[in-house]
Motif scaffolding. Structure first.
Motif, short mmCIF file in Angstrom:
data_model
loop_
_atom_site.label_atom_id
_atom_site.label_comp_id
_atom_site.label_asym_id
_atom_site.label_seq_id
_atom_site.Cartn_x
_atom_site.Cartn_y
_atom_site.Cartn_z
N VAL A 45 12.04 -12.98 12.47
CA VAL A 45 12.91 -13.99 11.86
C VAL A 45 13.07 -15.13 12.87
O VAL A 45 12.87 -14.93 14.07
N PRO A 46 13.40 -16.33 12.41
CA PRO A 46 13.54 -17.45 13.34
C PRO A 46 14.56 -17.15 14.43
O PRO A 46 15.65 -16.64 14.15
N GLY A 47 14.20 -17.44 15.67
CA GLY A 47 15.09 -17.19 16.81
C GLY A 47 15.74 -18.48 17.27
O GLY A 47 15.68 -19.50 16.57
N PRO A 48 16.36 -18.45 18.47
CA PRO A 48 17.07 -19.64 18.96
C PRO A 48 16.17 -20.87 19.03
O PRO A 48 14.97 -20.77 19.29
N LYS A 49 16.76 -22.02 18.79
CA LYS A 49 16.01 -23.27 18.84
C LYS A 49 15.36 -23.43 20.22
O LYS A 49 15.99 -23.16 21.24
N GLY A 50 14.12 -23.81 20.23
CA GLY A 50 13.41 -24.01 21.49
C GLY A 50 12.72 -22.76 21.99
O GLY A 50 11.86 -22.83 22.86
#
Lengths: 346, 203
Positions: A45-50
């Motif tokens: 799943v999408p993780g922290p930005k960057g």
């Protein structure tokens, strides 16, 4: 080359390096101070930005240079990319997944325009523009899997699912940790993992296979694997072992910090919608020890992991010879302080 | 001499059974060397009625063992004695391609022969596992060099020199059914010239 991407090499003069930003987002694979095999899968799943988890397929500063290296490997050895005849549909599935993901996640670099089956793909970093008919291989310069994986970082294998097993029957493999697609293609899950010590007896592969057979479309998963590489070589293939093997013997206490790299694989698994195959991207990230120890927690932890790893595992991963040098070097960055749980930098 | 007993090995290496005649409209039997004994024993157990619909392809083993006279004496509908697998392979491919549903395929003898027959069968679209197999005789190995891709037949020693590129290779147990060979990897890649003494591991 644009400012977004490094002009660097993974062979000969080895000018590869990580920027401070790339070090900060490096996927350090150890959530605790010791290591043993595990299935260690979690939802992709999408993780922290960057972070490298922000997008489905991470595109970073090494993108263009990695694609140049892949083209060179393929020119030298076309057997690194193979697809058995029944796997073409899975190749189209993969092409669709990657094009849609990249166009959605990186609109400044990639565009995909569809008019029915007439697709228009733009890849600005590699200066590629292609109009083609989806599912018609005669409209691409090569097969769909090869076409899109020449433009995507990481190795890829495609697994057919039948007889309650997974069969590795297509792949693009130019950045591998010492395994041969040409030899393994056509094998089932237990066969291609056969050389891995200990893990069969631990039931790791039975459990992993059971889990993967039930993998659902739209619910990809991920895990880490890792090994060690001397010099920033993407292509540590068995085919070329006589070329890169001697490098391992020339390490000294003076050069280990700059030449020894931790090699991390971010492995993700995606069920494909038409073929019911599983796509398995194996994305390789390299970081030299000197870069890694700039994060104090990682320096401490890597020292403890390498110091305590069983020799059998170090042998399988190919770094037993240099393990004492690694431990001596890393010890200076381990003050014995406790480390926080999880792999993120403090 | 009976079925070869192997030490347990890694999971890519095939395991072999004991030939038992299965009901079928026709029977294709391929054997080399001591594999002839597995064939005669199977037919002794099953009865000679099957011979009227049996085609036997036989070749001497890599150790020179040649029992073609005994096999020919069985009186199968078709019998072919070949000097080598390479010489027999086009005939085998034709016979497998022409085989009708209900044909049973058997192979007995060395690992290299078994692998190449199963490979030829799979190439015609039949399941690899549909072939009845039994190992007899020599344990020499068929090894592919992972570096130059050349295959060396009848490897007895480990390490050995690749018959194509000349690199010193150690013999892994990792086995590819598609290539019908074990994998050979350069043993002195990290320390060129430091090759351990060669040991006769496969006889």
């Amino acid at each position: 080359m644009s400012l977004d991407f490094n002009d660097e090499t993974f062979r000969n003069d080895f000018t590869f390096k990580n920027s401070p930003k790339a070090i900060k987002r490096f996927p350090f694979p150890f959530p605790e101070d010791s290591y043993m095999y595990s299935v260690n899968m979690e939802p992709h799943v999408p993780g922290p930005k960057g972070s490298v988890f922000e997008h489905m397929f991470d595109v970073d500063e090494h993108y263009v240079a990695e694609m140049r290296d892949r083209a060179q490997v393929l020119a030298d050895d076309p057997l690194r990319c193979q697809s058995l005849p029944h796997m073409e549909l899975a190749g189209w599935d993969l092409l669709e997944l990657i094009m849609e993901s990249k166009a959605r996640d990186y609109p400044q670099w990639f565009e995909l325009h569809k008019n029915g089956n007439h697709w228009h793909w733009i890849n600005r970093p590699l200066q590629i523009e292609q109009k083609f008919t989806f599912m018609d291989p005669t409209t691409l310069p090569c097969g769909p899997m090869e076409y899109i994986t020449r433009q995507t970082q990481g190795d890829f294998t495609l697994q057919d699912q039948r007889d309650e097993n997974l069969w590795v029957e297509a792949g693009m493999v130019t950045t591998q940790a010492d395994w041969s697609l040409d030899f393994d293609i056509g094998m089932n899950f237990h066969q291609w993992h056969a050389p891995v010590p200990k893990a069969h007896e631990m039931g790791v592969f039975d459990r992993a296979l059971k889990f993967l057979l039930k993998l659902q479309h739209g619910a990809p998963v991920r895990r880490f694997n890792w090994t060690m590489t001397v010099d920033p070589l993407l292509d540590t293939s068995p085919e070329n072992y006589p070329k890169w093997g001697p490098g391992k013997t020339t390490m000294t206490p003076e050069t280990i910090g700059s030449r020894q790299h931790l090699r991390v694989e971010l492995q993700t698994l995606h069920r494909l919608p038409r073929s019911n195959a599983i796509a398995f991207p194996i994305r390789c990230y390299l970081i030299r020890f000197e870069e890694l120890v700039t994060v104090p927690k990682w320096g401490r932890r890597l020292h403890r992991v390498i110091r305590d790893i069983p020799d059998e595992l170090a042998t399988y991963k190919g770094f037993l010879r240099n393990k004492p040098l690694m431990v001596d070097y890393l010890a200076q960055f381990d003050d014995g302080a406790p480390t926080s749980p999880g792999f993120w930098a403090d | 001499m009976t079925k070869t007993e192997f030490e347990p090995s890694i999971k890519s290496r095939p395991v072999y059974g004991v030939l038992e005649a299965a009901p079928g409209l026709a029977h294709l039997i391929v054997a080399d060397g001591e594999g002839a004994d597995a064939v005669t024993e199977m037919i002794a157990r099953a009865g000679t009625a099957m011979l009227a619909s049996t085609h036997i392809i036989y070749m001497p083993g890599p150790n020179g063992c040649d029992k073609s006279a005994a096999l020919q004496a069985l009186g199968a509908a078709q019998f072919r004695s070949s000097p080598s697998f390479a010489a027999a392979s086009s005939r085998l491919a034709k016979v497998v391609a022409d085989a009708h549903m209900g044909t049973q395929i058997y192979v007995a003898g060395t690992e290299g022969l078994i692998a190449q027959v199963c490979q030829a069968v799979a190439a015609q679209g039949l399941p690899y596992e549909s072939v009845h197999t039994e190992h007899r005789g020599s344990t020499v190995r068929r090894v592919q060099c992972v570096h130059c891709k050349g295959i060396t037949e009848n490897v007895t020693h480990d390490p050995f020199k690749c018959s194509h590129c000349g690199l010193s290779l150690f013999v892994r147990d990792h086995f590819s059914r598609r290539i019908a060979a074990f994998q050979g990897v350069n043993i002195d890649a990290e320390d060129p010239g430091l090759v351990p003494d060669s040991v006769e591991r496969f006889k």
